[in-house]
Each structure stands twice: as structure tokens, then as C-alpha cells.
Design a protein around this motif. Sequence first.
Motif, mmCIF file in Angstrom:
data_model
loop_
_atom_site.group_PDB
_atom_site.id
_atom_site.type_symbol
_atom_site.label_atom_id
_atom_site.label_comp_id
_atom_site.label_asym_id
_atom_site.label_seq_id
_atom_site.Cartn_x
_atom_site.Cartn_y
_atom_site.Cartn_z
ATOM 1 N N GLU A 112 5.107 29.315 -32.086
ATOM 2 C CA GLU A 112 4.248 30.067 -31.625
ATOM 3 C C GLU A 112 4.166 30.043 -30.154
ATOM 4 O O GLU A 112 3.255 30.504 -29.395
ATOM 5 C CB GLU A 112 2.798 29.169 -32.105
ATOM 6 C CG GLU A 112 2.538 29.243 -33.647
ATOM 7 C CD GLU A 112 2.543 30.493 -34.320
ATOM 8 O OE1 GLU A 112 2.649 31.542 -33.705
ATOM 9 O OE2 GLU A 112 3.182 30.467 -35.614
ATOM 10 N N GLY A 113 5.314 29.628 -29.571
ATOM 11 C CA GLY A 113 5.396 29.395 -27.945
ATOM 12 C C GLY A 113 4.650 28.449 -27.119
ATOM 13 O O GLY A 113 4.375 28.443 -26.226
ATOM 14 N N MET A 114 4.170 27.392 -27.930
ATOM 15 C CA MET A 114 3.407 26.396 -27.409
ATOM 16 C C MET A 114 4.367 25.086 -27.044
ATOM 17 O O MET A 114 3.620 24.082 -26.829
ATOM 18 C CB MET A 114 2.236 25.977 -28.608
ATOM 19 C CG MET A 114 1.372 27.001 -28.656
ATOM 20 S SD MET A 114 0.231 27.125 -27.253
ATOM 21 C CE MET A 114 0.945 28.883 -26.593
ATOM 22 N N LEU A 115 5.597 25.000 -27.345
ATOM 23 C CA LEU A 115 6.526 24.019 -26.952
ATOM 24 C C LEU A 115 7.716 24.723 -26.683
ATOM 25 O O LEU A 115 8.444 25.328 -27.474
ATOM 26 C CB LEU A 115 6.569 23.121 -28.249
ATOM 27 C CG LEU A 115 7.304 21.916 -27.971
ATOM 28 C CD1 LEU A 115 6.919 20.824 -26.835
ATOM 29 C CD2 LEU A 115 7.451 20.771 -29.226
ATOM 30 N N SER A 116 8.466 24.072 -25.686
ATOM 31 C CA SER A 116 9.668 24.702 -25.165
ATOM 32 C C SER A 116 10.989 23.927 -26.027
ATOM 33 O O SER A 116 11.705 24.506 -26.727
ATOM 34 C CB SER A 116 10.035 24.232 -23.637
ATOM 35 O OG SER A 116 8.969 24.964 -23.104
#
Length: 373
Positions: A112-116
Amino acid sequence: MLKKKFAGALVASLALSVLATVAPTATAAPKAAAIAKAGDDCITAGRVAKARGVEGSDLTCLVVSTGTLKGKLKWWYKDVTPLSKLEWVASSGVGGGYGTTAIAFADAMKAEGMLSDYTVAYKSGGSGTVGLGYFQDQKAKDFAFITGFAMVAGVASTKSKLNQADSKAISGLMREYEAIVVPTSSKYKTINQLLADIVANPKLPIAGGSKGTVDHVYMGLLVEKAGGKATEMNYVPYAGGGEVTTSVLSGQTVAGVSGTSEFASFVKAGKLRVLALSSPSRLKSIKGQTLIQQGINFTFGNWRGILAPAALTEAERVNWLKAVDVTRAGDAWKATLVAKDWQNQTDYGKDFEAFLASQKKDITTTLVSLGLA
């Protein structure tokens, strides 16, 4: 003798929580601002849903820019900031429930693009307190800790001075049912056969998670229900589900108890047979009968959640909550819940903190009443 008043209260609270908390379903229609939740469809871009987000924060109708919902108009957090690289601390060995949960949710956050990026540090021992101590000793903010029933029980059973309240309570994540398994070559075909033998011969070794964990309590309650004593059973504790499975398959123990996800692949491969599931009905992820189907009116569930470092500022803590909320709203976590037969647990921040406090009280009381602490 089991103090049914206290143990019954804990079992009832766990069972009701498990039954009342279900995996999310896809949004059927746009939701008005007054009833909006993160991830719901909306109509007018820029409109604000006051206090509909975590801990009374606002949601905004906007086009999602990352993840599985990218390009869709959703109620979302306008100011949520993705997290950078995290080290997730799991108080179990590789293959254990803590690590499994960390990987599952971290992968969903990435989707979801919430953690690299992330790593998982496995710190088993001390009924989970080794991992908790390691996590709370860190001074950096880029850590996350998976807690659960077993952690609360581990602190109580070892009389540790560690306190989960010294960390930031972020969110509950999931609930999972328990499974009792034997090798497919075992003479045991039903849970009642196994329980009868345990009552007759308490020395039969049963593998499970650390002393005082949900596995230990669950097995103890079943033995008590069958007419035996929890304090007399030969419960052999291991750091995680991977070691439990190895013990059962090697014949060191006659049966094993753990979360369903830790046995599912071995059951599917034909190496293990499920004697009983603690769920109210059959599960899709693992083949086996429930206790209820075998005449034992009993359900039971584990839970896990996230703690963050105490050093977080208030703004960083709230951003963590928002990152978890939008991750849960995406398709990746929903698919994980379905695949693993996990139930969503959506208490955030202060609500999760209150839940942890209540669990500490109830679980400790039950352990004492069973003679396990």
C-alpha cells in the motif's frame, strides 16, 4: 481445581471478540461523511469527514496515490506519511506466529506504499520477554514489535518486570484460531481420543508455545474439561510453531497445539492431521473438524497487535495509526486475512492500550486459576 468464574470470563471474552470481529468486505457504495471509514468510496473530492479517522482525526475524499487502491476516489488521510525501513521484532523462532504476523503485515504495508523496506529480528526465549526486552532497549524509532496473548501471558508467568505499557500501543491486528495436530501416522483420529489418553496418562508429551501462552492455556482448559488437571499434563514448551511442528513430526511429542497458520502447509502436504480446531465453524485454510463438531462446546482465539517505541512523538504515534489504518483498508491485507483465516482486529491507539490492560488482568487471573502461573 479450575476456578471457572475467572477462566470462563476470559474464554467468553475471547470467544465473543473473535466471533464479533470479521474480515472486511469490499465497499458496496459510496459512504456519506457521517459514516465514512478509511478506504470507503466517496463522491466529492476535497470533502472532509470530520473525526471519522483514528482517534478522532479527519478523513478527506481524495484520489489515492499509492498501493492497491491507487487512482480511486476514497476517504483517506490527507496527511499520512509512509514509514521508512523498519526492524520488526518477533519473540519467537523462525516460523512462529509473531514472525508470520510481522511479515504478513509488513508486506501489506509495502503493497500500500506505507513502508519502504523491513527486516525481522527473531528474539525467542523467556516466554517472549527476551524479545520484549530487546525491543524496549532500543533507542531508535524505526522499530516495531508484535505482541499478543502469549506476550501478556509470558510476562505474567515469568513474573517479569517488563511492562508493555512502557511502549506505544499502535493497533490490534488480527485474531487466529488454534489447532491441535498429530502426525498422519498417529493412532489418534479425534480430539476425544487424545484427551481421554491424556487424562489416563498425564505424562503424554504435548508440544506448544512457551509456558503460559495461548497454546498452554487452551490445552489446559481442554484437559480440565475432559476431567484432568492442567497442572499435571506434560506440556512441552517451544519458542514457536516451527519448533512445535518439528517436535511432533519427529515423534518427540504425541501432539502439538498452535495457531492454524503455523500448521496449514503441513496439513495440506499430508504430514499432519488436525484433531480439532477452536473456531466456531470449519475453516477454509486448514482441513479439520472443530471442537463443537466433536461434542465439545468450546471456542478459543489468539490475538496479535503492534507496539512502537516509547520515543515516538505524539505526531509520529498518530501517523503510525493512520499508516496502519490505510494499510488495513487496502486489498493486500484483506487478501491475507482470507488466505490465513485470520479475523481483523481494529482497535487503535488508546483503545488498543485499554485492551492490553484488560487482557493483562484477565489472562493473569486465568493463569493463576489454572495453576500455570
